[in-house]
Write a protein that holds these residues in place. Structure first.
Motif, short mmCIF file in Angstrom:
data_model
loop_
_atom_site.label_atom_id
_atom_site.label_comp_id
_atom_site.label_asym_id
_atom_site.label_seq_id
_atom_site.Cartn_x
_atom_site.Cartn_y
_atom_site.Cartn_z
N GLN A 72 0.84 -1.21 0.00
CA GLN A 72 0.00 0.00 0.00
C GLN A 72 0.87 1.25 0.00
OE1 GLN A 72 -3.28 -0.06 -0.33
NE2 GLN A 72 -3.52 2.14 -0.21
N LYS A 73 1.94 1.22 0.78
CA LYS A 73 2.84 2.37 0.85
C LYS A 73 3.52 2.60 -0.51
CE LYS A 73 6.51 4.25 3.72
NZ LYS A 73 7.45 4.00 4.82
N MET A 74 3.93 1.51 -1.17
CA MET A 74 4.57 1.64 -2.48
C MET A 74 3.58 2.23 -3.50
SD MET A 74 6.83 -1.85 -2.71
CE MET A 74 6.97 -1.71 -4.47
N ILE A 75 2.33 1.77 -3.45
CA ILE A 75 1.30 2.28 -4.37
C ILE A 75 1.08 3.78 -4.14
CG2 ILE A 75 -1.17 2.19 -4.91
CD1 ILE A 75 -1.00 -0.86 -4.43
N GLU A 76 0.98 4.17 -2.87
CA GLU A 76 0.76 5.58 -2.56
C GLU A 76 1.95 6.43 -3.01
OE1 GLU A 76 -0.06 5.78 1.61
OE2 GLU A 76 -2.07 4.93 1.39
N GLU A 77 3.16 5.94 -2.79
CA GLU A 77 4.34 6.69 -3.22
C GLU A 77 4.36 6.84 -4.75
OE1 GLU A 77 7.67 4.61 -1.59
OE2 GLU A 77 7.41 5.48 0.41
N MET A 82 3.51 10.24 -9.57
CA MET A 82 2.80 10.54 -10.81
C MET A 82 2.11 11.91 -10.74
SD MET A 82 3.42 8.15 -12.93
CE MET A 82 2.20 8.45 -14.17
N LEU A 83 1.51 12.21 -9.58
CA LEU A 83 0.86 13.51 -9.41
C LEU A 83 1.87 14.64 -9.51
CD1 LEU A 83 -1.71 12.80 -6.55
CD2 LEU A 83 -2.22 13.36 -8.92
N ARG A 84 3.04 14.43 -8.94
CA ARG A 84 4.07 15.47 -9.00
C ARG A 84 4.56 15.68 -10.43
NH1 ARG A 84 7.24 13.98 -3.47
NH2 ARG A 84 5.86 15.15 -2.10
N LYS A 85 4.60 14.59 -11.20
CA LYS A 85 5.00 14.73 -12.61
C LYS A 85 3.97 15.54 -13.39
CE LYS A 85 7.91 10.77 -13.69
NZ LYS A 85 7.99 9.50 -14.44
#
Length: 144
Positions: A72-77, A82-85
């Motif tokens: 879950q942590k990897m997915i959120e990161e 992606m949002l930052r890109k």
């Protein structure tokens, strides 16, 4: 018969009955103690097996939870990356310090203040007039 004789006779009957009961009781035979086996050792082994199975189940569920949390942590990161890109920075422009800002006077006329008309009878909102405390006081005390 007198009372004393009657009591003695009743006493003799109870003694005789007690003597019969004592005489009727058979003597106990000497018996060898039976060989008995305690199952506490077997129960201890079963309990140890049960405790081991509970501990292993607990450990497995704990590992699964850790793995799910890590995933879950990897997915959120990854989502954050992606949002930052995709995000476009919207920074404010730097002010020009070589030309100072001089505010211009507005071309609109100034607002002229008006007196509030609380007791205006010509008002179109009659509920405001009738709910006015001054109006109610005036009706009850002045016209009475």
């Amino acid at each position: 018969m007198t009372k004393v004789e009657h009591k003695d006779r009743a006493h003799d009957k109870t003694k005789a009955a007690a003597a019969k009961n004592v005489a009727k009781a058979p003597a106990k035979e000497n018996k060898k103690p039976l060989a008995f086996k305690l199952h506490s050792g077997e129960r201890a082994v079963k309990r140890a097996m049960f405790n081991y199975s509970v501990a292993t189940n607990y450990y497995i569920t704990k590992l699964q939870k850790k793995q799910e949390e890590k995933l879950q942590k990897m997915i959120e990161e990854e989502e954050i990356r992606m949002l930052r890109k995709e995000m476009v920075p919207k920074a404010q422009l730097m002010p020009f310090f070589d030309r100072p800002f001089l505010p211009q006077r507005s071309s609109r006329p100034l607002t002229m203040p008006k007196e509030p008309s609380f007791g205006n009878v010509n008002s179109t909102c009659w509920t405001c007039v009738f709910n006015n405390q001054y109006y109610l006081y005036h009706i009850h005390h002045v016209h009475a």
